[in-house]
Design a protein around this motif. Structure first.
Motif, short mmCIF file in Angstrom:
data_model
loop_
_atom_site.label_atom_id
_atom_site.label_comp_id
_atom_site.label_asym_id
_atom_site.label_seq_id
_atom_site.Cartn_x
_atom_site.Cartn_y
_atom_site.Cartn_z
N SER A 1 27.58 34.29 51.54
CA SER A 1 28.88 33.92 51.50
C SER A 1 29.76 34.06 50.17
N PHE A 2 28.90 33.77 48.94
CA PHE A 2 29.41 33.87 47.75
C PHE A 2 29.32 35.35 47.37
N PHE A 3 28.53 36.34 47.32
CA PHE A 3 28.35 37.24 47.23
C PHE A 3 29.37 38.17 47.97
N ALA A 4 29.68 37.75 49.03
CA ALA A 4 30.61 38.59 49.83
C ALA A 4 32.02 38.52 49.26
N SER A 5 32.40 37.38 48.80
CA SER A 5 33.60 37.23 48.08
C SER A 5 33.38 38.25 46.79
N LYS A 6 32.49 38.15 46.05
CA LYS A 6 32.27 38.95 45.05
C LYS A 6 32.59 40.37 45.32
N TYR A 7 31.83 40.88 46.36
CA TYR A 7 31.92 42.38 46.93
C TYR A 7 33.30 42.73 47.05
N VAL A 8 34.31 41.71 47.97
CA VAL A 8 35.50 41.93 48.09
C VAL A 8 36.21 42.07 46.89
N GLN A 9 36.08 41.27 45.87
CA GLN A 9 36.87 41.36 44.58
C GLN A 9 36.54 42.75 43.81
N PHE A 10 35.14 43.14 44.02
CA PHE A 10 34.82 44.47 43.25
C PHE A 10 35.36 45.51 43.86
N ILE A 11 35.48 45.49 45.26
CA ILE A 11 36.01 46.76 46.15
C ILE A 11 37.43 46.72 45.75
N THR A 12 38.22 45.74 46.16
CA THR A 12 39.68 45.67 46.21
C THR A 12 40.47 45.20 44.84
N GLY A 13 39.68 44.68 44.14
CA GLY A 13 40.55 44.22 42.70
C GLY A 13 41.28 42.82 42.87
N ILE A 14 41.21 42.23 44.04
CA ILE A 14 41.81 40.94 44.44
C ILE A 14 41.22 39.84 43.55
N PRO A 15 42.21 39.06 42.73
CA PRO A 15 41.55 37.98 41.86
C PRO A 15 41.49 36.81 42.61
N ILE A 16 41.11 36.78 44.08
CA ILE A 16 40.70 35.41 44.77
C ILE A 16 39.34 35.50 44.69
N LYS A 17 38.78 34.24 44.57
CA LYS A 17 37.34 33.86 44.54
C LYS A 17 36.71 33.55 45.72
N ASP A 18 37.52 33.14 46.82
CA ASP A 18 37.00 32.72 48.18
C ASP A 18 38.00 33.57 49.08
N THR A 19 37.56 34.91 49.07
CA THR A 19 38.19 35.59 50.07
C THR A 19 38.28 35.44 51.73
N THR A 20 37.08 34.84 52.02
CA THR A 20 36.75 34.66 53.49
C THR A 20 37.01 33.20 53.83
N ALA A 21 37.80 32.56 52.94
CA ALA A 21 38.14 31.18 53.22
C ALA A 21 39.19 31.09 54.38
N GLY A 22 38.62 30.02 55.38
CA GLY A 22 39.44 29.68 56.55
C GLY A 22 40.42 28.49 56.53
#
Length: 251
Positions: free
Chosen positions: A141-162
């Motif tokens: 889960s943690f590295f999934a959010s890091k992956y999303v940040q890296f690909i998209t540039g989004i500055p959110i640390k928990d991109t899969t948060a529900g």
């Protein structure tokens, strides 16, 4: 007086949790309304919610759908309901107590006092605040959010948060009929779109506790959708620019 706040909770086989969750949400001082969207749970979740509606007739609502249609579509149906009924603050929340109902007050306070458009209950904004998950799942889960940040540039640390709170103007501005994904990628897509549109986003730290009752709905398909969906979102954003929030006709 009608509440300005609606909590949307999708369910599938959550009979072990839903009654306690309803009681805790209804007891919060901010007077949250609650909408349960049940995908025809064979365990009787919807029947239990109907019983609870006798106790909370003006604050507890239920939509029953025909079959298991996915998390994202449940939230989209909930968003449509919330906008139609005039709610100002719309919350996403799991039914299994992985999100502490008391933290609804935290998200709401941050949205109102800070005038934020999207408030995220974040597992990773102040370290790793996850309880009872196996280390492998925490790392995934943690590295999934890091992956999303890296690909998209989004500055959110928990991109899969529900666990999130939207101001209605965000949901009015995002073309919800064009949201593509239904699993974890849905959560990423909504945050990515809100960020690209220039909305004010805040992450507040919460403690995420894995369910102790019931069965997780996570699957390999949902995870694969998220991994591939991020690439799709990034590529699409390079060719189709969403209108900025300030360009929308929002009151």
């Amino acid at each position: 007086m009608k509440s300005s706040k609606l909590v949307i909770v999708p369910t599938f086989n959550e009979m072990e949790n839903i009654q306690d969750l309803i009681v805790e949400v209804m007891a919060l001082p901010e007077n949250f309304d609650l909408l349960v969207i049940d995908d025809s749970s064979p365990d009787g979740t919807a029947s239990l919610v109907k019983q609870m509606q006798e106790t909370f007739p003006d604050r507890l609502f239920l939509i029953i759908r025909k079959g298991k249609l996915g998390l994202g579509t449940a939230y989209l149906e909930g968003f449509a309901y919330a906008l139609k009924m005039g709610y100002t603050y719309i919350f996403e929340m799991d039914a299994d107590f992985s999100h502490n109902p008391q933290d609804l007050s935290l998200l709401y306070s941050a949205a109102v006092k800070g005038s934020h458009d999207l408030v995220i209950g974040s597992r990773y904004v102040s370290g790793v605040n996850v309880v009872n998950w196996p280390m492998g799942r925490v790392l995934m889960s943690f590295f999934a959010s890091k992956y999303v940040q890296f690909i998209t540039g989004i500055p959110i640390k928990d991109t899969t948060a529900g666990f999130v709170c939207y101001h209605r103007k965000v949901l009015e501005a995002i073309p919800l009929n064009k949201v593509k994904f239904i699993g974890y990628a849905f959560q990423i897509e909504m945050k990515f779109t809100a960020w690209k549109m220039g909305f004010d986003i805040l992450e507040v730290p919460i403690i995420f506790t894995d369910r102790t009752r019931g069965t997780s709905k996570m699957s390999k398909h949902i995870f694969r959708e998220a991994i591939l969906g991020v690439i799709y979102m990034k590529v699409k954003s390079m060719f189709v620019k969403p209108k900025k929030a300030k360009e929308q006709s929002i009151i």
